[in-house]
Design an enzyme around this catalytic site. Sequence first.
Site, PDB file in Angstrom:
ATOM      1  N   HIS A 254      -6.272  -5.115  -7.928  1.00 47.41           N
ATOM      2  CA  HIS A 254      -5.301  -5.192  -7.064  1.00 47.41           C
ATOM      3  C   HIS A 254      -5.689  -4.519  -5.696  1.00 47.41           C
ATOM      4  O   HIS A 254      -6.803  -4.042  -5.459  1.00 47.41           O
ATOM      5  CB  HIS A 254      -4.039  -4.243  -7.342  1.00 47.41           C
ATOM      6  CG  HIS A 254      -4.244  -2.869  -7.808  1.00 47.41           C
ATOM      7  ND1 HIS A 254      -4.785  -2.606  -9.078  1.00 47.41           N
ATOM      8  CD2 HIS A 254      -3.937  -1.762  -7.221  1.00 47.41           C
ATOM      9  CE1 HIS A 254      -4.724  -1.431  -9.165  1.00 47.41           C
ATOM     10  NE2 HIS A 254      -4.410  -0.795  -8.112  1.00 47.41           N
TER      11      HIS A 254
ATOM     12  N   HIS B  24       0.388  -1.791 -11.375  1.00 42.38           N
ATOM     13  CA  HIS B  24      -0.683  -2.206 -11.630  1.00 42.38           C
ATOM     14  C   HIS B  24      -1.269  -1.675 -12.743  1.00 42.38           C
ATOM     15  O   HIS B  24      -1.554  -0.368 -12.414  1.00 42.38           O
ATOM     16  CB  HIS B  24      -1.695  -2.232 -10.468  1.00 42.38           C
ATOM     17  CG  HIS B  24      -0.970  -2.715  -8.946  1.00 42.38           C
ATOM     18  ND1 HIS B  24      -0.464  -2.063  -7.766  1.00 42.38           N
ATOM     19  CD2 HIS B  24      -0.272  -4.172  -8.900  1.00 42.38           C
ATOM     20  CE1 HIS B  24       0.225  -3.163  -6.944  1.00 42.38           C
ATOM     21  NE2 HIS B  24       0.142  -4.285  -7.614  1.00 42.38           N
TER      22      HIS B  24
ATOM     23  N   GLU C 285      -0.907   2.464 -12.249  1.00 46.67           N
ATOM     24  CA  GLU C 285      -0.039   2.885 -10.970  1.00 46.67           C
ATOM     25  C   GLU C 285       1.064   2.355 -10.961  1.00 46.67           C
ATOM     26  O   GLU C 285       1.441   0.799 -10.829  1.00 46.67           O
ATOM     27  CB  GLU C 285      -1.024   2.492 -10.120  1.00 46.67           C
ATOM     28  CG  GLU C 285      -2.413   3.246 -10.105  1.00 46.67           C
ATOM     29  CD  GLU C 285      -3.339   2.636  -8.970  1.00 46.67           C
ATOM     30  OE1 GLU C 285      -2.920   2.058  -8.126  1.00 46.67           O
ATOM     31  OE2 GLU C 285      -4.624   2.774  -8.966  1.00 46.67           O
TER      32      GLU C 285
END
Length: 453
Positions: free
Chosen positions: A385, A379, A355
């Site tokens: 996360h 991430h 992402e």
Amino acid sequence: MNKDTRPSGLIRAASHIGTTDGYMPGFGNDFETEALPDALPQGQNSPQKCNYGLYAEQLSGTPFTAPKEQNERTWCYRIQPSVKHTARFAKINLPYWQSAPNMDPDVISLGQYRWDPVPHSEDPLTFLTGMRTMTTAGDVNTQVGMAAHIYLITASMKDEYFYSADSELLVVPQAGRLRFCTEMGIMDVDPQEIAILPRGMVFRVEVLEGPARGFVCENYGAKFELPGRGPIGANCLANPRDFKTPVAAFEDRMAPSRVVVKWCGQFHETHIDHSPLDVVAWHGNYAPCKYDLNTFSPVGAILFDHPDPSIFTVLTASSGVEGTANIDFVLFRDRWNVAENTFRPPWYHKNIMSELMGNIYGIYDAKPKGFVPGGMSLHNMMLPHGPDQPAFEGASNADLAPQKLENTMSFMFETRFPQHLTEFAAREAPLQDDYIDCWDGLEKKFDGTPGVK
């Protein structure tokens, strides 16, 4: 004779010359537009002789034998065929624009990363020289994966044109206004809008209001399309009617011009004696388009629980594995939060997808501090996360009455492939070295006794 004709307007439909109701390009519907009357042949794609002495030329975005619902091509009726150029292709260097695979052994891509906005340069930078690659994924040579870029533009391209044989380009402006002069016509694109430029289409980028900064997703794989809505049904998310493509506009201009081509991750130039934006008329379903992100209609839970972020998908590009995208373009914009007994920001998670997020404007609810407009975060796949400590505490103790998230617009380029940092992202871009500290304040709350703490 030099003639520059620039009719304004955007087509919202197929099968009519002018403007009417319509659909996004590439969904089986054909567009039809002409800048001069009767420039389009009627009933025959490639007549023996075209009106006005034009040449018929087809631009294909899919194999000829692709299924009917996937087949994309446009017939162009142009002043000079695009095969005409005065010099062989020669390699050039655009050192900040990188393609996958691009793995620097001295750069660690494993981690949670966040960057402040890349500052503008005092140097004159065009769409080509101002591109800064942040991450790459997959392999441009096998046409899988993507690259994520930041662009910094202070100067218009003059007698210079570009097309990518490698990729479709999704452009997300964050500051400044751009004009995309394409073979199919002209699109002015502002922040909070996006532009989609198909693979193989020639264009020039002009600055209408600068300096300009924004994000680019370079899609090596299957074209972007609207996601299936499934049980959502016929409405909401991104609606086809809101995608707009330009009317025909041509330049009949003799001037020494440079054409830059991106091919297999390398850049080449050739020279021609005229503007290549000389398509007088066209019809087909392979065309550039723009979309206003404010027309995206979010959906969500209206009782309890937290839906997956896939409900915010604007566009998706298939990987060939059902339900696993080569790229998803996801939008987090203003919306109502209405649900009972529900933790409303994204929860803590590890994901098979990688992402990369960008902030267009405002505050992102899961990261109220540090993720600023023009900034980015990454991430990577299977790395944990989630909300920082202030967001966690705020969501855990929030009044669960209906509330509206406002002053917010962020997006995500999400891919099934790991995203590798470029040397620029690791060493030159303004990396926040303390980003990982945003989770330091999360406390152990477990004490072994029953009840919610």
